[in-house]
Motif scaffolding. Structure first.
Motif, PDB file in Angstrom:
ATOM      1  N   SER A 302       0.652  -1.092   0.245  1.00 53.83           N
ATOM      2  CA  SER A 302       0.127  -0.073   0.011  1.00 53.83           C
ATOM      3  C   SER A 302       0.868   1.117   0.028  1.00 53.83           C
ATOM      4  O   SER A 302       0.636   2.044  -0.719  1.00 53.83           O
ATOM      5  N   ALA A 357      -6.349  -4.697   1.838  1.00 53.77           N
ATOM      6  CA  ALA A 357      -6.666  -4.315   3.214  1.00 53.77           C
ATOM      7  C   ALA A 357      -7.905  -4.949   3.443  1.00 53.77           C
ATOM      8  O   ALA A 357      -8.026  -5.406   4.844  1.00 53.77           O
ATOM      9  N   LEU A 378      -4.674   3.866   5.705  1.00 51.05           N
ATOM     10  CA  LEU A 378      -4.925   2.392   5.754  1.00 51.05           C
ATOM     11  C   LEU A 378      -4.677   1.871   7.295  1.00 51.05           C
ATOM     12  O   LEU A 378      -3.751   2.225   7.968  1.00 51.05           O
ATOM     13  N   VAL A 380      -5.198  -1.294   9.851  1.00 46.58           N
ATOM     14  CA  VAL A 380      -5.375  -2.921   9.930  1.00 46.58           C
ATOM     15  C   VAL A 380      -5.382  -3.405  11.536  1.00 46.58           C
ATOM     16  O   VAL A 380      -4.861  -3.020  12.013  1.00 46.58           O
TER      17      VAL A 380
END
Length: 382
Positions: A302, A357, A378, A380
């Motif tokens: 990413s 993701a 992003l 996670v």
């Protein structure tokens, strides 16, 4: 009943299906009953035994060659017709040969569609009372007993037909499921490979082309800068080669081999600064801790895609990349002061980032900043 062995045409070899094997066993038992039976001469026993042996040979030689389609009567009617004649003659020779019904009636149902088999089955079962009438007259209760045998035979045939049909449906369902699973697996692997190629090789080649073009523009005016760009292009090409080898071997990304995620991100940001001549910042906040390899791969890919978008679209002069560790998640934030996302539709790269993701239960947000520029966020969960 379903039960034919799938062979190819009237001359398909000598394979014996389960119904034929059952019929052979039943005929063997009938031969024993005839030989042990009372009330007939040895000559008639021998004749009945010979006819039953002929029926067994006829079943063994002809049935494996019957076509698969039970509506193909050109082969099935003669087969059952000869079997019926042998059955009648054997019962006339020795009444104990009636036990051959246990062999012949199942073959009738195995050779014809269920309801088409009922009249021939009635004929086979009817041999018993008719021959009895011809020899000793009508015994009491023969017709109700004959009807009961016909009904039970058809009921058993219907039940077996249903069970075999359900088994075939289950087999077809399993085959369809296996086929769909295989197709889904192929599609998922194709999508994964496309994402890997886009995030590694395609971006690397883009960088190489950009650096070579920059070197060409500096060859006359600034040879030292041209050599620096060419060195960067060579380094990028070597990294691309390592990525290609890792991709073929389906191993950990080359940037993560022997180094931490922080080091890999630092290298990506430094290369962007060298290529574009812009200022960059990279930081890690929170309490760093080891991450699962799939999460590290998603964060690295990413970051690569976000920086590649800066390289291709943003026209930015300053980029920051932050890796933020929280109590239950890790976030990657990439900010630039370029042109912003505007109304440009989401391309393959961003769709790939979002898909990556989601594979690890994360989420991706791309937003334009009020003062200009773009932020890729992003997150996670851990």
């Amino acid at each position: 009943m379903r039960g034919d062995v799938p062979l190819d045409g009237p001359a398909r070899g000598m394979r014996v299906d389960p119904w034929s094997r059952f019929a052979l066993v039943a005929l063997a038992v009938t031969v024993v009953a005839v030989l042990l039976g009372d009330g007939v001469s040895a000559r008639r026993q021998a004749v009945a035994t010979g006819l039953l042996v002929l029926a067994a040979c006829w079943c063994l030689l002809v049935r494996p060659r019957l076509p698969d389609d039970r509506l193909e009567l050109r082969w099935r009617v003669p087969f059952l017709g000869v079997l019926f004649v042998l059955h009648v003659c054997a019962v006339l020779a020795a009444p104990s040969a009636t036990f051959a019904l246990f062999a012949h009636v199942p073959l009738v149902y195995a050779s014809l569609p269920l309801w088409w088999a009922l009249p021939p089955a009635v004929l086979f079962v009817g041999v018993w009372p008719v021959t009895g009438w011809l020899t000793t007259g009508f015994p009491s209760g023969v017709f109700p007993l004959t009807a009961l045998v016909v009904v039970l035979s058809h009921a058993f045939a219907w039940a077996i037909d249903r069970m075999v049909g359900q088994a075939e449906e289950l087999r077809e369902t399993r085959e369809n499921y296996a086929r769909l699973s295989h197709e889904a697996g192929v599609a998922a692997e194709r999508a994964r490979m496309a994402g890997e190629i886009h995030d590694t090789l395609a971006q690397g080649f883009t960088s190489v082309v950009t650096l070579v073009q920059a070197a060409e523009s500096r060859l006359d005016g600034d040879p030292e800068a041209a050599r620096r760009y060419l060195a960067l292009a060579a380094g990028t090409a070597r990294e691309n080669l390592a990525e290609a080898r890792a991709l073929v071997e389906t191993t950990t990304p080359a940037q993560l081999s022997g180094r931490s995620l922080d080091d890999a991100l630092e290298r990506q940001v430094a290369r962007l600064a060298e290529e574009l001549g812009i200022t960059t910042e990279r930081s890690t906040t929170g309490t760093p801790r080891p991450l699962p390899t799939p999460v590290e791969v998603v964060l690295l890919r990413s970051a690569q895609e976000a920086l590649n978008n800066v390289r291709k679209h943003a026209g930015a002069s300053h980029v920051t990349l932050e890796l933020r560790f929280g109590p239950a998640s890790v976030r990657l934030l990439v900010r630039d002061d370029g042109r912003g996302v505007g109304e440009r539709p989401e391309g393959f790269g961003l769709r790939g980032m979002r898909a990556r993701a989601e594979q690890v239960g994360g989420s991706l947000v791309v937003r334009g900043e009020p003062a200009g520029g773009t932020t890729v966020d992003l997150e996670v969960p851990l």
